[in-house]
Design a protein around this motif. Sequence first.
Motif, PDB file in Angstrom:
ATOM      1  N   HIS A  72      36.520  34.911  35.607  1.00 55.58           N
ATOM      2  CA  HIS A  72      36.014  33.573  35.899  1.00 55.58           C
ATOM      3  C   HIS A  72      35.612  33.444  37.366  1.00 55.58           C
ATOM      4  N   ILE A  73      36.445  33.928  38.264  1.00 54.01           N
ATOM      5  CA  ILE A  73      36.196  33.781  39.700  1.00 54.01           C
ATOM      6  C   ILE A  73      35.175  34.790  40.203  1.00 54.01           C
ATOM      7  N   PHE A  74      35.371  36.044  39.879  1.00 54.27           N
ATOM      8  CA  PHE A  74      34.551  37.098  40.473  1.00 54.27           C
ATOM      9  C   PHE A  74      33.377  37.529  39.595  1.00 54.27           C
ATOM     10  N   GLY A  75      33.351  37.080  38.348  1.00 56.81           N
ATOM     11  CA  GLY A  75      32.244  37.379  37.456  1.00 56.81           C
ATOM     12  C   GLY A  75      32.417  38.695  36.735  1.00 56.81           C
ATOM     13  N   HIS A  76      31.671  38.831  35.652  1.00 61.12           N
ATOM     14  CA  HIS A  76      31.677  40.078  34.893  1.00 61.12           C
ATOM     15  C   HIS A  76      31.191  41.202  35.805  1.00 61.12           C
ATOM     16  N   GLU A  77      31.941  42.292  35.836  1.00 60.66           N
ATOM     17  CA  GLU A  77      31.658  43.431  36.716  1.00 60.66           C
ATOM     18  C   GLU A  77      31.527  42.999  38.182  1.00 60.66           C
ATOM     19  N   ASP A  78      32.334  42.020  38.560  1.00 61.68           N
ATOM     20  CA  ASP A  78      32.423  41.525  39.950  1.00 61.68           C
ATOM     21  C   ASP A  78      31.085  41.015  40.493  1.00 61.68           C
ATOM     22  N   LEU A  79      30.310  40.394  39.634  1.00 56.22           N
ATOM     23  CA  LEU A  79      28.995  39.864  39.998  1.00 56.22           C
ATOM     24  C   LEU A  79      29.034  38.966  41.235  1.00 56.22           C
ATOM     25  N   HIS A  80      30.086  38.138  41.368  1.00 57.55           N
ATOM     26  CA  HIS A  80      30.158  37.170  42.459  1.00 57.55           C
ATOM     27  C   HIS A  80      31.002  37.633  43.643  1.00 57.55           C
ATOM     28  N   LEU A  81      31.616  38.797  43.541  1.00 53.67           N
ATOM     29  CA  LEU A  81      32.520  39.260  44.601  1.00 53.67           C
ATOM     30  C   LEU A  81      31.824  39.315  45.952  1.00 53.67           C
ATOM     31  N   ARG A  82      30.673  39.936  46.022  1.00 58.76           N
ATOM     32  CA  ARG A  82      29.975  40.092  47.313  1.00 58.76           C
ATOM     33  C   ARG A  82      29.578  38.747  47.908  1.00 58.76           C
ATOM     34  N   SER A  83      29.100  37.812  47.099  1.00 58.29           N
ATOM     35  CA  SER A  83      28.723  36.510  47.656  1.00 58.29           C
ATOM     36  C   SER A  83      29.951  35.745  48.147  1.00 58.29           C
ATOM     37  N   ILE A  84      31.081  35.885  47.444  1.00 62.28           N
ATOM     38  CA  ILE A  84      32.308  35.234  47.914  1.00 62.28           C
ATOM     39  C   ILE A  84      32.721  35.816  49.261  1.00 62.28           C
ATOM     40  N   GLU A  85      32.660  37.142  49.386  1.00 63.71           N
ATOM     41  CA  GLU A  85      33.015  37.780  50.658  1.00 63.71           C
ATOM     42  C   GLU A  85      32.077  37.328  51.776  1.00 63.71           C
ATOM     43  N   LEU A  86      30.797  37.370  51.524  1.00 63.96           N
ATOM     44  CA  LEU A  86      29.818  36.976  52.559  1.00 63.96           C
ATOM     45  C   LEU A  86      29.993  35.525  52.968  1.00 63.96           C
ATOM     46  N   HIS A  87      30.148  34.651  51.994  1.00 67.99           N
ATOM     47  CA  HIS A  87      30.216  33.219  52.286  1.00 67.99           C
ATOM     48  C   HIS A  87      31.557  32.786  52.870  1.00 67.99           C
ATOM     49  N   SER A  88      32.592  33.599  52.690  1.00 69.51           N
ATOM     50  CA  SER A  88      33.906  33.232  53.237  1.00 69.51           C
ATOM     51  C   SER A  88      34.285  34.068  54.457  1.00 69.51           C
ATOM     52  N   HIS A  89      33.442  35.022  54.836  1.00 67.88           N
ATOM     53  CA  HIS A  89      33.725  35.904  55.972  1.00 67.88           C
ATOM     54  C   HIS A  89      35.042  36.644  55.783  1.00 67.88           C
ATOM     55  N   THR A  90      35.199  37.230  54.596  1.00 61.65           N
ATOM     56  CA  THR A  90      36.405  37.989  54.273  1.00 61.65           C
ATOM     57  C   THR A  90      36.027  39.282  53.559  1.00 61.65           C
ATOM     58  N   LEU A  91      37.010  40.152  53.430  1.00 66.07           N
ATOM     59  CA  LEU A  91      36.915  41.307  52.547  1.00 66.07           C
ATOM     60  C   LEU A  91      37.971  41.120  51.467  1.00 66.07           C
ATOM     61  N   ILE A  92      37.581  41.371  50.240  1.00 65.81           N
ATOM     62  CA  ILE A  92      38.476  41.169  49.101  1.00 65.81           C
ATOM     63  C   ILE A  92      38.582  42.473  48.333  1.00 65.81           C
ATOM     64  N   GLN A  93      39.811  42.898  48.086  1.00 71.74           N
ATOM     65  CA  GLN A  93      40.045  44.096  47.292  1.00 71.74           C
ATOM     66  C   GLN A  93      40.697  43.676  45.982  1.00 71.74           C
ATOM     67  N   LEU A  94      40.121  44.143  44.890  1.00 68.85           N
ATOM     68  CA  LEU A  94      40.668  43.875  43.566  1.00 68.85           C
ATOM     69  C   LEU A  94      41.245  45.166  43.011  1.00 68.85           C
ATOM     70  N   GLU A  95      42.508  45.128  42.612  1.00 69.56           N
ATOM     71  CA  GLU A  95      43.156  46.287  42.000  1.00 69.56           C
ATOM     72  C   GLU A  95      43.550  45.886  40.590  1.00 69.56           C
ATOM     73  N   ARG A  96      42.726  46.284  39.641  1.00 65.96           N
ATOM     74  CA  ARG A  96      42.933  45.915  38.247  1.00 65.96           C
ATOM     75  C   ARG A  96      44.095  46.676  37.629  1.00 65.96           C
ATOM     76  N   TRP A  97      44.755  45.975  36.720  1.00 63.23           N
ATOM     77  CA  TRP A  97      45.866  46.535  35.958  1.00 63.23           C
ATOM     78  C   TRP A  97      46.943  47.091  36.882  1.00 63.23           C
ATOM     79  N   PHE A  98      47.105  46.431  38.004  1.00 60.58           N
ATOM     80  CA  PHE A  98      48.073  46.883  39.004  1.00 60.58           C
ATOM     81  C   PHE A  98      49.505  46.707  38.503  1.00 60.58           C
ATOM     82  N   THR A  99      49.734  45.689  37.714  1.00 57.88           N
ATOM     83  CA  THR A  99      51.092  45.426  37.263  1.00 57.88           C
ATOM     84  C   THR A  99      51.243  45.801  35.797  1.00 57.88           C
ATOM     85  N   ALA A 100      52.482  45.896  35.367  1.00 61.31           N
ATOM     86  CA  ALA A 100      52.765  46.223  33.966  1.00 61.31           C
ATOM     87  C   ALA A 100      52.233  45.146  33.032  1.00 61.31           C
ATOM     88  N   SER A 101      52.119  43.920  33.518  1.00 62.29           N
ATOM     89  CA  SER A 101      51.630  42.826  32.673  1.00 62.29           C
ATOM     90  C   SER A 101      50.106  42.762  32.641  1.00 62.29           C
TER      91      SER A 101
END
Length: 135
Positions: free
Chosen positions: A33-62
């Motif tokens: 919902h937030i980052f989009g399918h295949e992280d479609l919105h990740l780059r625009s969120i980073e650019l517009h918020s002046h941040t770097l965001i790392q996503l680690e999928r399936w990081f937890t047992a849940s």
Amino acid sequence: MEMDGVNENAWWTLPENFDAPLVTFIDEAQEKHIFGHEDLHLRSIELHSHTLIQLERWFTASGQTRVTVVGPLRAKQWLMDMIWSVGSQQAYHQARGQAMLYHVWNQPLTNADLDASFSILAYICGLILDIIFGF
């Protein structure tokens, strides 16, 4: 939040912006919902918020995704507020989070955006203290 990409004071050149990354865990549906399918919105969120965001999928047992955010403190806090609001069970917070999400998808955050988020957080913290301590 005016930051010049060629300026020697660009946010990524300041070591303090990499101290104390903010970390949260979200489920797969919220991630999409937030980052989009295949992280479609990740780059625009980073650019517009002046941040770097790392996503680690399936990081937890849940099966949750760990989201790590580095950048200026107020921008990190704004993003965490947006993520929390989008995932809230309360309709008011969800609607606010959705508006924040659309905003950061489409345009850079301003100091006014950051100030508004901070003042709402301070208000919510004040309400919680009132409830807990009866102030």
